[in-house]
Design an enzyme around this catalytic site. Structure first.
Site, short mmCIF file in Angstrom:
data_model
loop_
_atom_site.label_atom_id
_atom_site.label_comp_id
_atom_site.label_asym_id
_atom_site.label_seq_id
_atom_site.Cartn_x
_atom_site.Cartn_y
_atom_site.Cartn_z
CB CYS A 109 -13.76 -6.76 -1.20
SG CYS A 109 -13.21 -8.43 -0.83
CB CYS A 156 -16.20 -3.28 -15.52
SG CYS A 156 -15.29 -2.33 -16.95
#
Ligand SMILES: [Zn+2]
Length: 131
Positions: A120, A97
């Site tokens: 993924c 993130c």
């Protein structure tokens, strides 16, 4: 703590996340394939970072990769950072993130759509906002 606040210390992350979420997001764990909530999720919405609420992926980018993990062909602009990852004897690209630095999963260059990318992701790192 407000759900939009960014945890800063590991104690704050621990307070906000379940032990399993903490293991994946903060200790770079991987959930078991086909175990995650969002593997077959088809609702439309925005996938947010579980730790800090940062919007990461639109459901428009989600596709069924058959791998057992929720997969996306692109991230929202500026939402994630790519980090070279050579652990486990492989050369991979880790996705974290961009806002709180938490581990989300990996990106591969074998995506089936025109972007060629396959993000993924671990379901436990995501929070689907359907509003
Ligand atoms: Zn985050």
């Amino acid at each position: 703590m407000n759900s939009d606040q960014i945890p800063k210390t590991e104690d704050e992350f621990k307070a906000k996340l379940t032990p399993e979420e903490y293991k994946v997001l903060r200790e770079k764990g991987t959930e078991m394939p086909f175990s995650g909530t969002y593997v077959h999720e088809t609702k439309t919405g925005m996938y947010l970072c579980k730790a800090c609420g940062n919007p990461l992926f639109s459901s428009d980018a989600k596709f069924d990769s058959g791998t057992g993990w929720p997969s996306f062909d692109q991230a929202l602009p500026g939402a994630v950072r790519e980090i070279p990852d050579t652990t486990m004897g492989m050369v991979r690209t880790e996705i974290v993130c961009a806002r709180c630095g938490s581990h989300l999963g990996h990106v591969f260059n074998d995506g089936p759509t025109e972007t060629g990318k396959r993000y993924c992701m671990n379901s436990v790192c995501l929070d689907l906002n359907t509003q």
